[in-house]
Scaffold this motif. Sequence first.
Motif, mmCIF file in Angstrom:
data_model
loop_
_atom_site.group_PDB
_atom_site.id
_atom_site.type_symbol
_atom_site.label_atom_id
_atom_site.label_comp_id
_atom_site.label_asym_id
_atom_site.label_seq_id
_atom_site.Cartn_x
_atom_site.Cartn_y
_atom_site.Cartn_z
ATOM 1 N N ILE A 193 0.858 -1.188 0.000
ATOM 2 C CA ILE A 193 0.000 0.000 0.000
ATOM 3 C C ILE A 193 0.892 1.235 0.000
ATOM 4 C CG2 ILE A 193 -1.885 1.205 1.139
ATOM 5 C CD1 ILE A 193 -2.596 -1.629 0.180
ATOM 6 N N ALA A 194 0.870 1.982 -1.092
ATOM 7 C CA ALA A 194 1.703 3.171 -1.200
ATOM 8 C C ALA A 194 1.241 4.246 -0.222
ATOM 9 C CB ALA A 194 1.653 3.713 -2.626
ATOM 10 N N HIS A 195 2.202 5.031 0.247
ATOM 11 C CA HIS A 195 1.909 6.160 1.146
ATOM 12 C C HIS A 195 1.162 5.712 2.406
ATOM 13 C CE1 HIS A 195 3.038 8.935 -2.166
ATOM 14 N NE2 HIS A 195 2.361 8.102 -2.940
ATOM 15 N N MET A 196 1.300 4.450 2.765
ATOM 16 C CA MET A 196 0.609 3.866 3.907
ATOM 17 C C MET A 196 -0.897 4.105 3.856
ATOM 18 S SD MET A 196 3.210 3.813 7.108
ATOM 19 C CE MET A 196 2.164 2.535 7.814
ATOM 20 N N GLY A 197 -1.405 4.301 2.624
ATOM 21 C CA GLY A 197 -2.845 4.488 2.464
ATOM 22 C C GLY A 197 -3.335 5.879 2.810
ATOM 23 N N THR A 198 -2.460 6.872 2.785
ATOM 24 C CA THR A 198 -2.842 8.255 3.113
ATOM 25 C C THR A 198 -4.147 8.645 2.436
ATOM 26 O OG1 THR A 198 -0.489 8.837 3.199
ATOM 27 C CG2 THR A 198 -2.060 10.647 3.066
ATOM 28 N N MET A 220 6.386 9.655 1.723
ATOM 29 C CA MET A 220 5.933 10.983 2.139
ATOM 30 C C MET A 220 5.281 11.013 3.526
ATOM 31 S SD MET A 220 4.700 12.860 -1.377
ATOM 32 C CE MET A 220 4.998 14.460 -0.609
ATOM 33 N N VAL A 221 4.920 9.854 4.047
ATOM 34 C CA VAL A 221 4.260 9.805 5.357
ATOM 35 C C VAL A 221 5.261 10.206 6.443
ATOM 36 C CG1 VAL A 221 2.875 8.361 6.902
ATOM 37 C CG2 VAL A 221 2.852 7.938 4.444
ATOM 38 N N PHE A 222 4.775 10.856 7.474
ATOM 39 C CA PHE A 222 5.548 11.299 8.640
ATOM 40 C C PHE A 222 6.394 12.537 8.360
ATOM 41 C CE2 PHE A 222 5.708 6.498 8.708
ATOM 42 C CZ PHE A 222 4.593 6.333 9.508
#
Length: 292
Positions: A193-198, A220-222
């Motif tokens: 899951i890209a971008h942790m599912g943002t 990009m997360v965090f």
Amino acid sequence: MTDTAAYLADVRDRLDLPGIVDIHTHFMPDQVMRKVWAYFDSAGPLTGRPWPITYRDDEQVRLKTLRDFGVRAFTSLVYPHKPGMAEWLNSWTADFAARTPGCLHTATLFPEPDAPRYVTEAIDAGARIFKVHIQVGAYSPEDPLLDPVWQILADRDVPALIHCGSGPAPGEFTGPAPVARVLERFPNLRLIIAHMGTPEYSAFLDIADRFPRTYFDTTMVFTRFSEADAPFPTTERDRLVRMGDRILFGSDFPNIPYDYGEAVNALERLDLGDDWVRKVLSTNAVELFDLS
């Protein structure tokens, strides 16, 4: 960050890492990359905000930049927005991987009748990971034309890195529900899951709880940029630790609006321990893609 290469060398030294594995980097045919950059420059609806490209350089300069940062393996993520485009992109990525040490042979797909054929051909040619972009492609992961493709990827145990969250702007088919239904039908499918599912972090973590072959990338997360609009919930820190073996580092290089070091420093700022950061930056991807 004044000296990104020095900071990242220090991180690798402290964590005893031979290098970083970045599973979310973009290398594309020049004309396609320039169109992508033009879209970001226009602050188009899928970005939702100004988005300066930090590493807008020629291909060879970008490759040298990654290597100077200590990145030992990376991807060439491409994605079609219309039928008839994926197979052409796959020809380019196959050539790019063949001439580029350190590149994980990457491929892509689109819901179209020829997809099972060219997906199989790409795997036979050495593709290690597929990029699926629900938002840009504007198609449902439940499209019946994808059923045989999901089965092929599951049977051949090749991961698909899927941008399916509704960030930075929602699409008609984004969100966790369609992905959950796909995995209910293809439980052996290995999805990243890209971008942790943002921004639907919790819902995608719920999916990963149900399906142990589901992974995440940190793209990009965090970072301060993402935390301003879509902060990761502090209530989910425990699950970050519990999912530590299934979280992989991604940067979105070169299309990031900040310094590359920020993507790594954001992981360190979580204060989840050196072992967690080590697994995310390298160990998990080394195991998943057998890079040892």
